[in-house]
Design an enzyme around this catalytic site. Structure first.
Site, PDB file in Angstrom:
ATOM      1  N   LYS A  61      66.566  -5.310  72.208  1.00  0.00           N
ATOM      2  CA  LYS A  61      68.044  -4.492  71.454  1.00  0.00           C
ATOM      3  C   LYS A  61      69.014  -4.847  72.136  1.00  0.00           C
ATOM      4  O   LYS A  61      70.533  -4.564  71.462  1.00  0.00           O
ATOM      5  CB  LYS A  61      67.538  -3.058  72.296  1.00  0.00           C
ATOM      6  CG  LYS A  61      68.761  -1.673  71.990  1.00  0.00           C
ATOM      7  CD  LYS A  61      67.708  -0.445  72.192  1.00  0.00           C
ATOM      8  CE  LYS A  61      66.480  -0.569  71.818  1.00  0.00           C
ATOM      9  NZ  LYS A  61      66.778   1.505  72.162  1.00  0.00           N
ATOM     10  N   GLU A  91      63.663 -11.132  81.119  1.00  0.00           N
ATOM     11  CA  GLU A  91      63.237 -12.207  81.038  1.00  0.00           C
ATOM     12  C   GLU A  91      63.653 -12.567  79.227  1.00  0.00           C
ATOM     13  O   GLU A  91      63.052 -13.936  79.647  1.00  0.00           O
ATOM     14  CB  GLU A  91      61.696 -11.842  81.137  1.00  0.00           C
ATOM     15  CG  GLU A  91      61.103 -11.309  82.276  1.00  0.00           C
ATOM     16  CD  GLU A  91      61.880  -9.657  82.378  1.00  0.00           C
ATOM     17  OE1 GLU A  91      61.398  -9.081  83.739  1.00  0.00           O
ATOM     18  OE2 GLU A  91      62.596  -9.305  81.887  1.00  0.00           O
ATOM     19  N   GLY A 143      60.572   0.867  72.589  1.00  0.00           N
ATOM     20  CA  GLY A 143      59.868  -0.061  72.468  1.00  0.00           C
ATOM     21  C   GLY A 143      58.617  -0.455  72.461  1.00  0.00           C
ATOM     22  O   GLY A 143      58.182  -0.660  71.290  1.00  0.00           O
ATOM     23  N   ARG A 144      57.781   0.794  72.341  1.00  0.00           N
ATOM     24  CA  ARG A 144      56.450   0.595  72.729  1.00  0.00           C
ATOM     25  C   ARG A 144      55.963   1.170  71.162  1.00  0.00           C
ATOM     26  O   ARG A 144      55.286   1.503  70.718  1.00  0.00           O
ATOM     27  CB  ARG A 144      55.492   1.589  73.362  1.00  0.00           C
ATOM     28  CG  ARG A 144      56.084   2.786  73.939  1.00  0.00           C
ATOM     29  CD  ARG A 144      55.607   3.124  75.672  1.00  0.00           C
ATOM     30  NE  ARG A 144      56.059   4.706  76.034  1.00  0.00           N
ATOM     31  CZ  ARG A 144      56.931   4.741  76.328  1.00  0.00           C
ATOM     32  NH1 ARG A 144      57.965   3.834  76.772  1.00  0.00           N
ATOM     33  NH2 ARG A 144      57.559   6.009  76.598  1.00  0.00           N
ATOM     34  N   GLU A 170      52.988   3.842  79.937  1.00  0.00           N
ATOM     35  CA  GLU A 170      54.320   4.069  79.711  1.00  0.00           C
ATOM     36  C   GLU A 170      54.195   4.991  79.411  1.00  0.00           C
ATOM     37  O   GLU A 170      56.014   5.275  79.572  1.00  0.00           O
ATOM     38  CB  GLU A 170      54.949   2.617  79.330  1.00  0.00           C
ATOM     39  CG  GLU A 170      56.127   2.312  79.752  1.00  0.00           C
ATOM     40  CD  GLU A 170      57.298   1.203  79.780  1.00  0.00           C
ATOM     41  OE1 GLU A 170      56.911   0.425  79.678  1.00  0.00           O
ATOM     42  OE2 GLU A 170      57.410   1.236  77.493  1.00  0.00           O
ATOM     43  N   HIS A 211      28.516  -8.294  77.332  1.00  0.00           N
ATOM     44  CA  HIS A 211      27.416  -9.595  78.440  1.00  0.00           C
ATOM     45  C   HIS A 211      28.715  -9.200  80.039  1.00  0.00           C
ATOM     46  O   HIS A 211      28.671 -10.530  80.105  1.00  0.00           O
ATOM     47  CB  HIS A 211      27.943 -11.197  77.644  1.00  0.00           C
ATOM     48  CG  HIS A 211      26.671 -10.928  76.908  1.00  0.00           C
ATOM     49  ND1 HIS A 211      25.684 -11.273  76.584  1.00  0.00           N
ATOM     50  CD2 HIS A 211      26.995 -10.223  75.447  1.00  0.00           C
ATOM     51  CE1 HIS A 211      24.723 -11.139  76.460  1.00  0.00           C
ATOM     52  NE2 HIS A 211      25.611 -10.318  74.943  1.00  0.00           N
ATOM     53  N   LYS A 260      62.984  -4.330  88.064  1.00  0.00           N
ATOM     54  CA  LYS A 260      63.790  -4.934  87.216  1.00  0.00           C
ATOM     55  C   LYS A 260      65.046  -4.854  87.881  1.00  0.00           C
ATOM     56  O   LYS A 260      65.842  -6.006  88.069  1.00  0.00           O
ATOM     57  CB  LYS A 260      63.463  -4.579  86.352  1.00  0.00           C
ATOM     58  CG  LYS A 260      63.123  -4.303  85.687  1.00  0.00           C
ATOM     59  CD  LYS A 260      63.474  -3.563  84.225  1.00  0.00           C
ATOM     60  CE  LYS A 260      64.062  -4.214  82.921  1.00  0.00           C
ATOM     61  NZ  LYS A 260      64.484  -3.522  82.217  1.00  0.00           N
TER      62      LYS A 260
END
Length: 552
Positions: free
Chosen positions: A215, A221, A277-278, A363, A394, A514
């Site tokens: 954005k 990152e 964002g999510r 979040e 399993h 951050k």
């Protein structure tokens, strides 16, 4: 509606008699076994179901009675869930800490709808971006969009992190049955250089397109990976700066930074601050998804999202799938003390769905403060995790069946396979039914003994049962079905946030680490010995790393 939000966030405490009543009720039912509940009500397995939009929910294998459901529905009413739903859909700024509207629902509203934010109908803007995305996707898929050397694009790499990665990668993996098989799609998110190196190791720069999703176009990152991608691309294209415009597009709102990077701003796809964002996979963040599956399939996914939005907005709570699932989550988290929820898709294409839900749920509701700035009185935000069945059977199912922790489970299955192979799908669904049955009813010591098991071994072979689960069935994993599932969990999360009286749409918890990283980076990279002012452990770790790096 603004008055309603003001009352909820700052006004007098909401009186919720149902919470106290649920506490009393819990004491009566907490030891009641699902075996008894089913014995007392032979039609329970039919009665405690709900169906809408092609999704069938069986919630009968939960440790609840009719009274439990009624009290949970009363809790929703007393928590003013209906008011909060209306506030969200009408564009009120229910994200109170950031003073923003919450309108991921506008991203999938049909053309011609009206949703007003700050006096402006945002739906035309949404569809203008979708139209540009569709045009771009068609040009890339058809080969009309060519790279700098005239070759067609065969590789697409989405560069993002958080919601700019988890949504697109989940949607691609879920819908890769519908993807263009002549193209390769990959995703880079981790700042670990291995992520980028392995992503492009077999790619030709002249055939590779990067979608940079950020954005602000300043995310550490994402932009570190974007600059690495730029250098890699230029190295393979004779260093021609003009090539950037043919091999990079942006999903952003920062025009100046996009232009500075070398991307033609005509190839910048916008989204808005009322999109978290999510919750962004249905806007321009989903550009890689649209390129992969084509605009028509992408619009089908949007249709599924919108149809579940409308179901949530208009359906009475007793038949409302997201509300029922959200309330059951509160029941286990706050009364039984369950700390996790396992999401178990019996569909290999949904292998990234639990990871996607981790961000969506944790979040959103991993909060310790209420809307009025007080510490929450109850647990919020259970831990979501899971893997596709039958693989999980399993490994970690052992703990779910015989461990000491109560882990509610969501089983997701489809009636028809996308890749029919002999008996495979019947066997897969048999396992869904078997797992939910065995979790609920277990196996008594009498049953084990009757099988001739030695007495000393009997306790080890007993399954206590009484382990709760939901089962969700759909006909087939289509783009529309995926949209419905995503919105189902989105609105379930919102329901829980309302009950807990928290802001499900900010994410301040990701900021501190951050910010500290930005402080530590120059200390690590310093040529001279940096003056460290952290705690003794952090100082020592930085010093250790600097020395070990020099030795290496």
């Amino acid at each position: 509606m603004a008055a309603a939000i003001e009352t909820i966030s700052k006004g007098p405490k909401i009186t919720r008699h149902a919470w106290k009543d649920l506490g009393t009720h819990y004491k009566k039912v907490k030891e009641v076994h699902l075996r008894q509940l089913f014995a007392d009500d032979p039609k329970r397995g039919v009665r405690m179901t709900a169906e809408a939009l092609g999704l069938f929910l069986d919630y009968s294998k939960n440790r609840i009675t009719t009274e439990t459901v009624n009290l949970l529905l009363k809790l929703a009413e007393e928590s003013r869930l209906r008011e909060r739903i209306d506030a969200m859909f009408s564009g009120e700024k229910i994200n109170i800490t950031e003073k923003r509207a919450v309108l991921h629902t506008a991203l999938r509203a049909p053309r011609g709808a009206s949703i007003v934010v700050d006096g402006e109908n945002v739906v035309p803007k949404v569809h203008a971006v979708l139209d540009r995305m569709a045009d771009f996707a068609n040009r890339v898929r058809s080969g009309e969009w060519k790279g700098h050397t005239g070759k067609r694009i065969r590789n697409v790499v989405n560069v993002g992190i958080g919601g700019s990665d988890l949504g697109p990668v989940m949607a691609y993996e879920a819908l890769r049955h519908y993807a263009d098989g002549t193209m390769t799609f990959r995703f880079v998110s981790n700042i670990d250089g291995t992520d980028f190196a392995e992503t492009v190791r077999d790619f030709d720069p002249s055939e590779t397109l990067f979608i940079i999703s950020s954005k602000t176009f300043t995310t550490l990152e994402t932009m570190t990976n974007a600059q690495t991608a730029r250098a890699w691309s230029l190295a393979g294209l004779q260093g021609d700066e003009k090539s950037v415009a043919k091999h990079f597009v942006a999903v952003s709102t920062n025009t100046s930074e996009v232009a500075k990077f070398g991307i033609d701003t005509a190839n910048m796809f916008e989204f808005w601050d009322w999109v978290g964002g999510r919750y962004s996979m249905s806007c321009a963040i989903g550009l890689s998804t649209m390129v992969a599956i084509g605009p028509d399939n992408f619009y089908s996914m949007l249709s599924g999202l919108h149809r579940m939005d409308e179901h949530f907005r208009t359906t009475p709570f007793e038949k409302n799938l997201p509300v029922l699932m959200g309330l059951l989550g509160v029941w286990y988290s706050d009364f039984f003390g369950a700390q996790t929820v396992a999401v178990l898709p019996y569909e290999q294409y949904l292998k990234r769905f639990p990871a996607y839900l981790q961000q969506l749920t944790m979040e959103s509701n991993g909060k310790h403060m209420t809307l009025d700035g007080k510490r929450v009185a109850h647990d919020t935000g259970p831990i979501y995790w899971g893997e596709p069945g039958t693989n999980g059977q399993h490994s970690f199912y052992q703990l779910i069946h015989q461990g000491t922790r109560l882990i509610p489970c969501d089983f997701i299955a489809f009636s028809k396979p996308l890749n029919p192979l002999g008996r495979h799908h019947d066997m897969l669904i048999a396992n869904v039914c078997a797992q939910t049955e065995s979790l609920a009813f277990g196996k008594t010591s009498e049953q084990v003994t009757a099988e001739g098991i030695p007495e000393w071994l009997v306790p080890h072979r007993v399954f206590e049962g009484n382990r709760p689960s939901n089962t969700i069935f759909a006909e087939r994993l289509t783009p529309e079905a995926l949209g419905k599932l995503v919105a189902l969990y989105e609105h379930s999360v919102f329901t829980q946030g309302v009950i807990w009286n928290i802001d499900s749409f900010d994410q301040w918890g990701v900021e501190l680490g951050k910010a500290l990283a930005q402080r530590i980076i120059p200390e690590i990279e310093s040529k001279g010995e940096p003056k460290l002012a952290h705690d003794s452990s952090t100082n020592n770790l930085i010093t250790y790393y600097r020395k070990s790096r020099e030795i290496a």
